[in-house]
Design a protein around this motif. Structure first.
Motif, mmCIF file in Angstrom:
data_model
loop_
_atom_site.group_PDB
_atom_site.id
_atom_site.type_symbol
_atom_site.label_atom_id
_atom_site.label_comp_id
_atom_site.label_asym_id
_atom_site.label_seq_id
_atom_site.Cartn_x
_atom_site.Cartn_y
_atom_site.Cartn_z
ATOM 1 N N LEU A 402 -8.210 -11.263 -43.470
ATOM 2 C CA LEU A 402 -7.247 -10.939 -43.301
ATOM 3 C C LEU A 402 -6.538 -12.679 -42.849
ATOM 4 N N ARG A 403 -7.156 -13.707 -42.716
ATOM 5 C CA ARG A 403 -6.876 -15.047 -42.618
ATOM 6 C C ARG A 403 -6.188 -15.705 -44.438
ATOM 7 N N LYS A 407 -2.305 -15.743 -46.509
ATOM 8 C CA LYS A 407 -1.910 -17.115 -46.866
ATOM 9 C C LYS A 407 -1.417 -16.677 -48.541
ATOM 10 N N GLY A 408 -2.199 -14.893 -48.736
ATOM 11 C CA GLY A 408 -0.918 -15.094 -50.045
ATOM 12 C C GLY A 408 -2.556 -14.179 -51.326
ATOM 13 N N TRP A 409 -3.474 -14.291 -50.297
ATOM 14 C CA TRP A 409 -4.474 -13.601 -51.225
ATOM 15 C C TRP A 409 -4.578 -11.733 -51.515
ATOM 16 N N ARG A 410 -4.876 -11.654 -52.917
ATOM 17 C CA ARG A 410 -4.605 -10.324 -53.443
ATOM 18 C C ARG A 410 -5.906 -9.782 -53.958
ATOM 19 N N LEU A 422 -4.047 -4.608 -46.438
ATOM 20 C CA LEU A 422 -3.623 -5.539 -45.066
ATOM 21 C C LEU A 422 -3.358 -5.080 -43.597
ATOM 22 N N LEU A 423 -2.717 -3.552 -43.871
ATOM 23 C CA LEU A 423 -2.690 -2.649 -42.590
ATOM 24 C C LEU A 423 -4.498 -2.486 -42.569
ATOM 25 N N VAL A 424 -5.118 -2.318 -43.607
ATOM 26 C CA VAL A 424 -6.001 -1.814 -42.859
ATOM 27 C C VAL A 424 -7.157 -2.535 -43.015
#
Length: 502
Positions: A402-403, A407-410, A422-424
């Motif tokens: 999540l961190r 920070k923009g990680w995909r 993100l929601l999961v």
């Protein structure tokens, strides 16, 4: 796999391992490894009496609740392992998602929890093995059975990955044929109680609110649904791990849920003396239920299946623990790292196994089994500590993921949740925190203070010892393996994919 994703083969002291793992594990074997570690059969056989005595038949619904929450965690893990298919699981994932200090503590807790988990499964196996081999019950004979089971698992594991995969598949088939088929048989042909009983507390809470009793039974599900992460612990031995491991973890939970519910419900609804079991008057109810329904022949078959299930579960757990130790030691993070990170040729020369790490994975549970010989009443607290430690480590991965997302990680592996990630991730973290709170709840108010809080005290001791060692020895500084590079690696993988598509 790109060069930056290759597992580090050397510490900063420049000691590369002389051999490499062989990718000999396919999807079915990888799924079977996670399934036999999770082992719905062993879980039901181990926790059935405790679950009914704590919350009655409705304790079965903890399987559904926990499986749903752990599926969220598995989805997060799937994205991580798809980008980082590296042996060791928790340790390399947290290192690449956060950093070396964070990863060191996650792996330290995970080591302690895995050792205790293996010990717990071995202890729950003792009554079944004792009955199967007609060994008189007793503390001394129980200890011998525990040590013998650990030794047999070590010998099988030492022969190589092919043996591990074979025994895992056999354990999987035994789970399905022995436990699930038995559960279905009991439900269809030997049912003595109505399905409405699955919603009947049968007075287990007395005059107190039933919700508290139900919450105290959370261990029924929480003990059951972990082990799927073992699919990723052997990532460097799996073919096409970026795609197959996430799928194997999901299958482990979904099929494990179906198997556990069928078996648990079958035993509940076929019990001729259900009220006595709920009242805690029957110490070992499953053999009595099976004997009453199928006779001695069915009882013997159950014991054979149970022995196979417990052996495959211990084998899988030893394998996961040895790979974690190897991965940790490969980065020179432990005392004796050079010895622990050595690989040996498999029997037949088909690949390599971390045999030295396996020695520790076998001996450490033996030591705790010896302690339980003198403190047999501690088995429930030991089990709860094992589960809490595992859940803490799981949530360290979920939090680190999540961190990175914030920070923009995909995630850039072939297996991805896309926009739902993100929601999961957030939902998985909320579930995990709630689960940890339930596991840390104090025990019976009539117990002494230390006994009531023994699970949390045990975790605090592990954290304190690990923290002191980390501060004094600074093991995290011994390796130059990559860390906190999720964003950069994801971008690199996308650039590589774009170049290949031109």
């Amino acid at each position: 796999m790109s060069e930056s994703l290759q597992a580090p083969g050397a510490s900063s002291q420049g000691q590369p391992p002389p051999e490499q793992f062989k990718r000999s594990i396919g999807l079915i074997s990888n799924f079977s490894l996670g399934f036999t570690y999770l082992s719905p059969g062993a879980g039901v056989l181990s926790i059935f009496a405790l679950g009914l005595a704590t919350a009655g038949p409705p304790s079965i619904w903890w399987f559904v609740i926990v499986a749903a929450g752990q599926l969220l965690v598995a989805l997060v893990f799937g994205e991580v392992v798809s980008q980082y298919p590296i042996t060791g699981g928790i340790y390399p994932w947290t290192r690449r998602l956060w950093g070396r200090r964070y990863a060191w503590m996650a792996a330290w807790i995970y080591l302690a929890a895995l050792i205790v988990t293996t010990t717990s499964v071995v202890q729950f196996a003792i009554p079944f093995l004792s009955n199967l081999f007609r060994i008189p019950p007793g503390a001394g004979t129980g200890l011998m059975i525990a040590l013998g089971l650990l030794a047999v698992a070590f010998v099988l594991n030492s022969t190589g990955t092919r043996t591990l995969a074979l025994v895992a598949r056999i354990g999987f088939y035994c789970e399905l044929i022995g436990v699930v088929a038995l559960g279905l048989y009991l439900l269809v042909f030997e049912r003595k109680n109505s399905f409405a009983m699955l919603f009947d507390s049968m007075g287990v809470a007395g005059s107190e609110p039933y919700l508290w009793a139900f919450l105290l039974a959370a261990l029924v599900g929480l003990w059951q649904f972990y082990g799927f992460e073992a699919c990723g612990d052997v990532a460097e031995e799996v073919r096409d791990p970026e795609r197959r491991i996430p799928l194997a973890m999901i299958l482990t939970i979904v099929i494990g849920l179906v198997a556990a519910v069928i078996a648990y419900a079958g035993f509940i609804l076929a019990a001729p003396n259900l009220q006595d079991i709920v009242d805690g008057n029957v110490a070992d109810p499953i053999p009595e239920i099976v004997r009453a329904s199928t006779g001695e022949w069915g009882m013997t078959m159950l014991l054979i299946v149970a022995a196979t299930i417990f052996l495959s579960a211990v084998l899988s757990q030893q394998a996961a623990l040895s790979r974690l130790l190897y991965s940790f030691a490969r980065d020179d993070m432990l005392p004796g790292s050079r010895w622990l990170s050595k690989l040996h040729e498999e029997v037949g020369g088909a690949g390599a196994v971390p045999r030295n790490a396996m020695v520790v994975a076998c001996c450490a549970p033996m030591v705790i089994s010896l302690w339980l010989y003198f403190k047999p009443e501690s088995i429930v607290a030991v089990t709860a500590f094992a589960v809490l430690g595992i859940y803490v480590c799981f949530q360290m991965v979920v939090l680190a993921a999540l961190r990175q997302r914030l920070k923009g990680w995909r995630p850039a592996g072939p297996w991805s949740l896309g926009g739902a990630g993100l929601l999961v991730n957030i939902a998985a973290l909320i579930y995990g925190v709630a689960a940890m709170v339930l596991l840390a709840l104090p025990g019976d108010a009539s117990l002494p203070l230390v006994d009531r809080w023994i699970v949390l005290i045990g975790l605090t001791v592990v954290l304190a010892v690990g923290g002191v060692y980390m501060l004094v020895a600074r093991p995290y500084g011994n390796s130059d393996a990559p860390e906190d590079d999720a964003l950069q690696v994801a971008e690199q993988l996308r650039r590589g994919g774009a170049e290949r598509s031109r």
